[in-house]
Design a protein around this motif. Structure first.
Motif, PDB file in Angstrom:
ATOM      1  N   ASP A  85      21.960  76.374  44.628  1.00 22.31           N
ATOM      2  CA  ASP A  85      22.069  76.628  43.243  1.00 22.31           C
ATOM      3  C   ASP A  85      20.704  75.507  42.566  1.00 22.31           C
ATOM      4  O   ASP A  85      21.950  74.571  43.033  1.00 22.31           O
ATOM      5  N   ARG A  90      21.248  73.771  39.176  1.00 24.54           N
ATOM      6  CA  ARG A  90      22.176  74.280  37.699  1.00 24.54           C
ATOM      7  C   ARG A  90      21.623  72.852  36.831  1.00 24.54           C
ATOM      8  O   ARG A  90      21.697  72.560  37.416  1.00 24.54           O
ATOM      9  N   GLY A 114      19.979  70.602  44.803  1.00 25.21           N
ATOM     10  CA  GLY A 114      21.163  71.510  43.872  1.00 25.21           C
ATOM     11  C   GLY A 114      22.203  70.150  43.057  1.00 25.21           C
ATOM     12  O   GLY A 114      23.314  70.243  42.217  1.00 25.21           O
ATOM     13  N   THR A 125      22.573  78.839  35.526  1.00 27.93           N
ATOM     14  CA  THR A 125      22.297  78.477  37.545  1.00 27.93           C
ATOM     15  C   THR A 125      21.903  79.381  37.673  1.00 27.93           C
ATOM     16  O   THR A 125      21.486  80.772  37.062  1.00 27.93           O
TER      17      THR A 125
END
Length: 246
Positions: free
Chosen positions: A6, A8, A122, A199
């Motif tokens: 992800d 973020r 990530g 996200t």
């Protein structure tokens, strides 16, 4: 095939430098599954101010994490060591100060490229004030003295960012005017006390340490002005009411 991590980042309207309760700092650390996350503070926007660095270390040494600092005005790491250090972190926390100067110094040292790589891997990127502005395509800033727009940023978050939306005179009106005229693209206005996690470019968790504080989506209204929409958020601390994100 390995799972794609992800991507973020978090916009902060507070934290160790402004608040005594530590709620937003604990929220940031709670986004990382590691038992002792590695947290790197990047104080470039303040010119690596010693007092700011000490305040970060005092706040994060008392938490279950491994704090570190990335100074650039007295840089000690070569390019390979700099890349290894940044990419070994779980969280990169960017402090406040001058957004325009921050971006210029990062580009001179290649840190802008490293942060983009960290994002793709990530690693959680976050920050307050200039440290929130820097992730977007553009921002609302006082980097040049008076409040104005800066059509520059890392572009990891689409659109624009305005910090201190409720606490500094003129912020709200000036940001709305910039969005209305197209000087800045539609974006996100952060009130003091808010933490907003994005996200893949979308808000997935919005929290506040204050019952009144909100994150706003600000867009042109089609009639020459700008509209704002408040997102609901979770209240941090104690047994306070929890409100789902809409």
């Amino acid at each position: 095939m390995a799972a794609v991590p992800d991507r973020r980042l978090a916009l902060l309207g507070g934290g160790f430098s402004t608040d005594d309760d530590g709620l937003l700092d604990d929220w940031v650390l709670g986004q990382v599954p590691a038992a002792r996350p590695r947290v790197c503070f990047v104080p470039t926007a303040s010119g690596d101010a010693p007092g700011y660095i000490e305040k970060f270390l005092a706040a994060y040494r008392s938490r279950a994490c491994e704090p570190g600092v990335l100074p650039l005005f007295r840089r000690e790491l070569d390019d390979a060591a700099l890349r290894a250090f940044v990419l070994s972190q779980d969280v990169v926390y960017v402090g406040g100060g001058n957004t325009a100067n921050l971006l210029a110094v990062w580009r001179a040292h290649g840190v802008d490229r490293l942060l983009r790589e960290a994002y793709e891997r990530g690693i959680l990127l976050c920050g307050i004030s200039a440290g929130a502005n820097c992730w977007a395509d553009g921002s609302h800033t006082d980097s040049f003295g008076p409040l104005t727009h800066l059509a520059d940023g890392l572009g990891l978050l689409s659109g624009s960012v305005c910090p201190h939306y409720d606490s500094e005179p003129g912020r709200r009106a000036s940001y709305r005017a910039a969005v209305a005229t197209g000087s800045l693209p539609a974006g996100w206005a952060v009130e003091d006390g808010v933490g907003a996690l994005f996200t893949g470019g979308r808000p997935t968790d919005v929290v506040s340490r204050l019952p009144r504080a909100r994150l706003y989506r600000v867009e042109p209204d089609g009639d020459g002005g700008a509209s704002e929409r408040a997102l609901s958020c979770r209240l941090l601390g104690g047994a306070r009411r929890t409100v789902p994100l809409v």
